[in-house]
Design a protein around this motif. Structure first.
Motif, mmCIF file in Angstrom:
data_model
loop_
_atom_site.group_PDB
_atom_site.id
_atom_site.type_symbol
_atom_site.label_atom_id
_atom_site.label_comp_id
_atom_site.label_asym_id
_atom_site.label_seq_id
_atom_site.Cartn_x
_atom_site.Cartn_y
_atom_site.Cartn_z
ATOM 1 N N SER A 198 0.804 -1.123 0.048
ATOM 2 C CA SER A 198 -0.587 -0.154 -0.078
ATOM 3 C C SER A 198 0.699 1.346 0.105
ATOM 4 O O SER A 198 2.184 1.428 0.505
ATOM 5 C CB SER A 198 -0.742 -0.098 1.046
ATOM 6 O OG SER A 198 -2.283 1.140 0.856
ATOM 7 N N THR B 98 0.453 5.895 0.047
ATOM 8 C CA THR B 98 -0.888 7.229 0.281
ATOM 9 C C THR B 98 -0.217 7.951 -0.216
ATOM 10 O O THR B 98 1.159 8.689 -0.024
ATOM 11 C CB THR B 98 -1.400 7.269 1.472
ATOM 12 O OG1 THR B 98 -1.662 5.894 2.327
ATOM 13 C CG2 THR B 98 -1.806 8.667 1.399
ATOM 14 N N THR C 37 -5.114 6.678 -1.105
ATOM 15 C CA THR C 37 -4.592 5.255 -0.404
ATOM 16 C C THR C 37 -5.136 4.002 -1.495
ATOM 17 O O THR C 37 -5.799 3.730 -1.494
ATOM 18 C CB THR C 37 -4.692 4.498 1.085
ATOM 19 O OG1 THR C 37 -4.922 5.914 1.281
ATOM 20 C CG2 THR C 37 -3.820 3.537 1.316
#
Length: 284
Positions: free
Chosen positions: A13, A15, A105
C-alpha cells in the motif's frame, strides 16, 4: 512464471496527496475542449477528472522501455511486456471538491495469472481510497492486464457487437494532439499514446492508442448528459479492444432503468471497444 511468485506484493500500500487545483482543471477542460468547472468551493470535480491528479512522478532513470514506470516499485514485476487497463469501477460517496486536498491510498488487492487465447496473462487488481479534507470520498478499483508480445500470425478473436439499439450516439475522433495533452496532464509516459512507430512496430497497432481512462471519462459524461443536474453515483467499465487515433469511434447510451444507464464505445467498424454501467444519484 506462476502467480505464486508475485503473491508477496498483495497488500502492498501507499498514500499520495494532491489538491484539486483550478490550474489543472483548466488543462483538463482544454484537453476535452469544454468549459472549465466553476472554481468556487461549492463546485464538484467532474466524473473521471480525478485521473489527472495523483500522478506517478517517476525519474527518467526509473522508466521502462515502454515509457511506463519500471515494475517492482509499487506494482509487482510481472515479466510480460505489454500492459493496459482491463476494467475498473468507481463509487462516489461525495464528489471531490474544487480546491480540496485529497489523500489517495492505493493497495494491491490481487495478482492472478491466467492462460488466454494469446498466451500468458497476468491481472493485477488495485484498490484506491480517496479522502478529502472537506468530506470528499470515493472508492475505486482498477484491473491491469499484462500480456505477451503480439503474435503477427495470431487469428484475431471474433468481434463483439453492441447489445441493443442506443437511446443516443455520438461519433468522435481523437487527434494526436489531444492524446499527447491527455498523456501530459495525467503524466502518463506510456509510448502507445504518442509514439506511432512504437505502436506499429512493437505493439502491432495501426495507430496511437486512445487512453482507456479517456474513453471511460467520455462514457461517464455521456451518461450524465442524459439526466442533467444529477450526480454520478457509480460507474464500472470493461475494456474489450483498443481504439486508435486513425479511425473515428462512437459512444452510445441506453437507459436500462431509472437513473441507470448502459454505455459503450465502438470502433469504426461498429465493434465493441468498451462497455460500462452508470448509476446516477440525486440532483446536485
Amino acid at each position: 512464471m506462476t502467480d505464486g511468485d508475485l503473491t508477496g506484493w498483495i497488500g502492498r500500500s501507499r498514500t499520495t496527496r494532491d489538491t484539486i487545483s483550478a490550474g489543472q482543471l483548466a488543462k483538463i477542460a482544454a484537453t476535452f475542449d469544454c468549459p472549465a468547472p466553476a472554481s468556487d468551493k461549492t463546485a464538484s470535480l467532474p466524473p473521471g477528472w480525478h485521473w489527472a491528479f495523483f500522478p506517478d512522478i517517476t525519474p527518467l532513470s526509473g522508466i521502462g522501455r515502454d515509457g511506463h514506470q519500471a515494475l517492482g516499485e509499487f506494482l509487482p514485476p510481472v515479466p510480460l511486456p505489454r500492459r493496459m487497463w482491463a476494467s475498473g469501477n468507481l463509487k462516489i460517496n461525495r464528489p471531490l471538491g474544487i480546491g480540496e486536498t485529497v489523500d489517495k491510498t492505493s493497495t494491491i488487492l490481487s495478482v492472478e495469472e491466467k492462460q488466454g487465447r494469446t498466451g500468458h496473462l497476468v491481472f493485477v487488481r488495485v484498490g484506491h481510497e480517496f479522502s478529502g479534507n472537506r468530506g470528499g470520498s470515493m472508492q475505486e478499483e482498477h484491473q491491469i492486464v499484462y500480456r505477451e508480445a503480439p503474435d503477427p500470425d495470431a487469428v484475431p478473436p471474433p468481434p463483439m457487437l453492441p447489445p441493443h439499439e442506443p437511446d443516443r450516439s455520438v461519433t468522435l475522433t481523437a487527434s494526436p494532439v489531444q492524446l499527447f495533452r491527455y498523456s501530459a496532464i495525467t503524466f502518463n509516459s506510456h509510448r502507445i499514446h504518442y509514439d506511432v512507430d512504437f505502436c506499429r512496430d512493437e505493439e502491432g497497432y495501426d495507430g496511437l492508442i486512445i487512453h482507456g481512462p479517456l474513453t471511460a471519462t467520455l462514457l461517464m459524461e455521456l451518461a450524465c448528459s442524459q439526466a442533467p443536474g444529477r450526480l454520478l453515483k457509480s460507474f464500472s467499465f470493461r475494456a474489450l479492444s483498443p481504439l486508435t487515433h486513425v479511425h473515428q469511434f462512437s459512444l452510445h447510451v441506453f437507459e436500462t432503468a431509472e437513473k441507470h444507464y448502459s454505455v459503450w464505445a465502438c470502433n469504426h467498424r461498429g465493434e465493441l471497444a468498451m462497455t460500462g454501467e452508470a448509476e446516477l444519484g440525486p440532483d446536485q
